[in-house]
Design an enzyme around this catalytic site. Structure first.
Site, mmCIF file in Angstrom:
data_model
loop_
_atom_site.group_PDB
_atom_site.id
_atom_site.type_symbol
_atom_site.label_atom_id
_atom_site.label_comp_id
_atom_site.label_asym_id
_atom_site.label_seq_id
_atom_site.Cartn_x
_atom_site.Cartn_y
_atom_site.Cartn_z
ATOM 1 N N SER A 56 0.806 -1.223 0.000
ATOM 2 C CA SER A 56 0.000 0.000 0.000
ATOM 3 C C SER A 56 0.840 1.274 0.000
ATOM 4 O O SER A 56 0.381 2.326 -0.425
ATOM 5 C CB SER A 56 -0.944 0.012 1.209
ATOM 6 O OG SER A 56 -0.211 -0.156 2.412
ATOM 7 N N ASP A 204 -4.747 6.625 10.104
ATOM 8 C CA ASP A 204 -4.338 5.300 10.588
ATOM 9 C C ASP A 204 -2.936 5.318 11.180
ATOM 10 O O ASP A 204 -2.499 4.349 11.808
ATOM 11 C CB ASP A 204 -4.432 4.251 9.479
ATOM 12 C CG ASP A 204 -3.549 4.581 8.274
ATOM 13 O OD1 ASP A 204 -2.637 5.418 8.389
ATOM 14 O OD2 ASP A 204 -3.785 3.989 7.199
ATOM 15 N N HIS A 207 0.063 5.165 6.917
ATOM 16 C CA HIS A 207 0.250 5.544 5.516
ATOM 17 C C HIS A 207 0.501 7.043 5.365
ATOM 18 O O HIS A 207 -0.224 7.856 5.956
ATOM 19 C CB HIS A 207 -0.971 5.135 4.683
ATOM 20 C CG HIS A 207 -1.200 3.657 4.670
ATOM 21 N ND1 HIS A 207 -2.058 3.028 5.552
ATOM 22 C CD2 HIS A 207 -0.660 2.689 3.892
ATOM 23 C CE1 HIS A 207 -2.056 1.727 5.306
ATOM 24 N NE2 HIS A 207 -1.216 1.491 4.304
#
Length: 246
Positions: A56, A204, A207
């Site tokens: 990701s 989060d 990221h």
């Protein structure tokens, strides 16, 4: 009779002018088209490929893909007039095991520089270090087996101490150990200057934001530029400063 002959002669002239192209001119045009097509094919074949293979972080999770570091690297290469095509092969949630399983298909295309960014999800899941290390080694071997000339860059990662001090330490040292044993390039820590800084990460806390991705781009570029920038004499132009792209 004379009028008929004159008419036929005039008709022949019209036919010659209208339909009978000059063979030399036609040949020249064909040669020009062939050279043009050849130059286009040569230009296309001269374009080198940089493939970012990761999770990701590479896929720019939570952002527009154009804000991710692979696209920003493409912009930087373009600004320098370097003939490279960046391919983003990031997949959110990818582990080293998943990456190994899909790598053979990805390597169906020619790759000049392979940037391997995997392992973070293994660490967050507590997968044994030996398993992650073996998977990364197999991927490195596959890339080399496909084309020994491919330059490989391994993106080093670190994880929070949730899994214990020993696991965290072994995970961190896994990347430099692999880079050294395989004689490949290493980005010491992909998220250097970003990890643990709230304003540079999404909610989060894992990221990067768009601004965080800019910093990641610079971390990647520090290593990548030693490969892609032209060599002058015996010294690579690794000290060239490049203006930050938005």
């Amino acid at each position: 009779m004379l009028k008929v002959l004159k008419f036929r002669y005039f008709l022949l002239i019209l036919l010659f002018v209208g339909c009978g192209e000059n063979p030399e001119k036609k040949q020249t045009e064909n040669q020009t088209e062939a050279v043009s097509s050849s130059e286009e094919l040569e230009t296309a074949s001269d374009e080198k490929v940089i493939l970012f293979y990761g999770n990701s972080l590479t896929a720019a999770y939570g952002l527009d893909t154009k804000e991710g570091f692979p696209n920003r690297i493409q912009q930087r290469l373009d600004s320098l007039g370097l003939n490279y095509n960046v391919i983003n092969s990031g997949l959110s949630g990818e582990t080293t095991s998943g990456g190994l399983n899909r790598l053979d298909w990805v390597l169906n295309q020619p790759v000049d520089i392979f940037v391997l960014e995997l392992g973070a999800n293994d660490g967050l899941r507590g997968i044994p270090i030996s398993e992650s290390m073996n998977n990364l080694q197999e991927m490195i071997d596959m890339v080399k087996g496909k084309n020994p000339e491919t330059q490989i860059i391994l993106a080093g990662m670190q994880i929070p101490p949730n899994m214990g001090a020993d696991y965290t330490s072994q995970f961190k040292t896994m990347y430099p150990a692999l880079a050294k044993s395989n004689n490949i390039f290493l980005i010491p820590f992909l998220l250097e200057g970003v990890a643990g800084i709230p304003e540079l990460n999404l909610e989060d806390g894992i990221h990067p934001t768009a601004e965080g991705q800019r910093i990641v781009t610079n971390n990647v570029w520090e290593i990548l530029k030693t490969i892609v920038l032209p060599v002058r004499g015996t010294e690579a132009t690794i000290g060239v400063e490049v203006e930050e792209l938005n």
